[in-house]
Design a protein around this motif. Structure first.
Motif, short mmCIF file in Angstrom:
data_model
loop_
_atom_site.label_atom_id
_atom_site.label_comp_id
_atom_site.label_asym_id
_atom_site.label_seq_id
_atom_site.Cartn_x
_atom_site.Cartn_y
_atom_site.Cartn_z
N PRO A 20 7.05 14.95 0.78
CA PRO A 20 6.39 14.04 1.86
C PRO A 20 5.46 13.23 1.50
O PRO A 20 5.14 12.40 2.85
CB PRO A 20 5.95 15.30 2.09
N GLU A 21 5.06 12.95 0.85
CA GLU A 21 3.76 11.93 1.10
C GLU A 21 4.66 10.70 0.52
O GLU A 21 4.42 9.97 0.98
CB GLU A 21 3.29 11.77 -1.28
N ARG A 22 5.76 10.83 -0.36
CA ARG A 22 6.51 9.55 -0.48
C ARG A 22 7.29 9.07 1.18
O ARG A 22 7.43 7.80 1.29
CB ARG A 22 7.83 9.82 -1.39
N LYS A 23 7.47 9.90 2.08
CA LYS A 23 8.21 9.92 2.92
C LYS A 23 6.94 8.84 3.78
O LYS A 23 7.14 8.04 5.11
CB LYS A 23 8.19 10.85 4.15
N ARG A 24 5.96 9.02 4.15
CA ARG A 24 4.49 9.01 4.48
C ARG A 24 4.23 7.36 4.19
O ARG A 24 3.74 6.54 4.53
CB ARG A 24 3.20 10.09 4.72
N GLN A 25 4.12 7.42 3.09
CA GLN A 25 4.05 5.66 2.65
C GLN A 25 5.21 5.11 2.77
O GLN A 25 4.86 4.09 2.87
CB GLN A 25 3.81 5.81 0.49
N GLU A 26 6.56 4.68 2.76
CA GLU A 26 7.45 4.45 3.54
C GLU A 26 7.26 4.25 4.81
O GLU A 26 7.66 3.04 5.43
CB GLU A 26 8.80 5.03 3.13
N ALA A 27 7.24 5.55 6.08
CA ALA A 27 6.65 5.28 7.21
C ALA A 27 5.46 4.21 7.42
O ALA A 27 5.36 3.02 7.91
CB ALA A 27 6.38 6.76 7.80
N ILE A 60 4.79 1.34 5.15
CA ILE A 60 4.87 0.69 4.68
C ILE A 60 6.13 -0.06 5.24
O ILE A 60 5.62 -1.06 6.21
CB ILE A 60 5.62 0.16 3.96
N GLU A 61 6.41 0.53 6.54
CA GLU A 61 7.48 0.35 7.29
C GLU A 61 6.58 -0.34 8.71
O GLU A 61 6.95 -1.84 9.19
CB GLU A 61 8.27 1.35 8.23
N ALA A 62 5.57 0.74 9.07
CA ALA A 62 5.00 -0.13 10.21
C ALA A 62 4.35 -0.84 10.02
O ALA A 62 3.39 -1.92 10.77
CB ALA A 62 3.47 1.58 10.11
#
Length: 193
Positions: free
Chosen positions: A42-49, A51-53
């Motif tokens: 969950p934390e990795r997905k939050r960080q990727e989102a 960065i993408e934003a």
């Protein structure tokens, strides 16, 4: 490998570990990595989102101009914006078939013997292919600075970018000449592609 495949591999190693005990430790290690990845996902997905934003966030010309680090960079930036009618873009500014980013992280370089590796940035990135460096005489004129710049250029070339170095004196005296140099390199790159 998927979580299921890694979990299955961990189980196989643990079963084999009943016969050959070091494999039990290997199976346990694989199982631990699966657990860690699931826990941290969950934390990795939050960080990727995030960065993408950030990469796709619309950036204004004024915001990007503030990231310039010297008067020469500001003068070059202003000349490019004027020449190409640049406006807001996702993570960059765009205009007349060109996109521009400022202060782009490019690689790491060891400066001097025994010193640590340091991250460095390019002044400008054009069309995700061309790195433009604006070189002031004070910072880039000494033999040591020229050697450092050559080492940086090697790293940049290794990352498949083309480097264009423009003296600050050219940017201040004839901004149109700086823009013409960029256009010449862009034309060569489009012919080579």
């Amino acid at each position: 490998m998927t979580y299921f495949q890694r979990g299955l591999l961990a189980a196989v190693f643990m079963l084999l570990g009943l016969v050959f005990w070091p494999l039990l430790a290997v199976g346990g290690l694989i199982a631990w990595t699966v657990y860690s990845d699931i826990r941290d996902e969950p934390e990795r997905k939050r960080q990727e989102a995030e960065i993408e934003a950030r990469l796709n966030k619309p950036i204004t010309v004024e915001d990007m101009r503030r990231s310039c680090e010297s008067p020469a960079e500001e003068a070059f930036f202003d000349a490019m914006v004027s020449a190409y009618g640049m406006t807001v873009g996702p993570g960059c500014i765009k205009g007349d078939g060109i996109q521009l980013r400022t202060q782009i992280g490019l690689g790491q370089l060891r400066i001097g013997r025994g010193s640590a590796w340091r991250q460095f940035r390019g002044d400008f990135l054009i069309d995700d292919k061309l790195v433009v460096e604006i070189d002031g005489a004070t910072w880039h004129g000494s033999p040591d600075a020229m050697a450092r710049d050559a080492a940086r250029d090697e790293v940049i070339h290794a990352e498949t970018y083309t480097v264009l170095r423009i003296p600050a004196s050219v940017v201040f005296a004839t901004p149109a000449e700086a823009v013409r140099r960029v256009e010449d390199v862009r034309r060569r790159l489009s012919v080579a592609a």
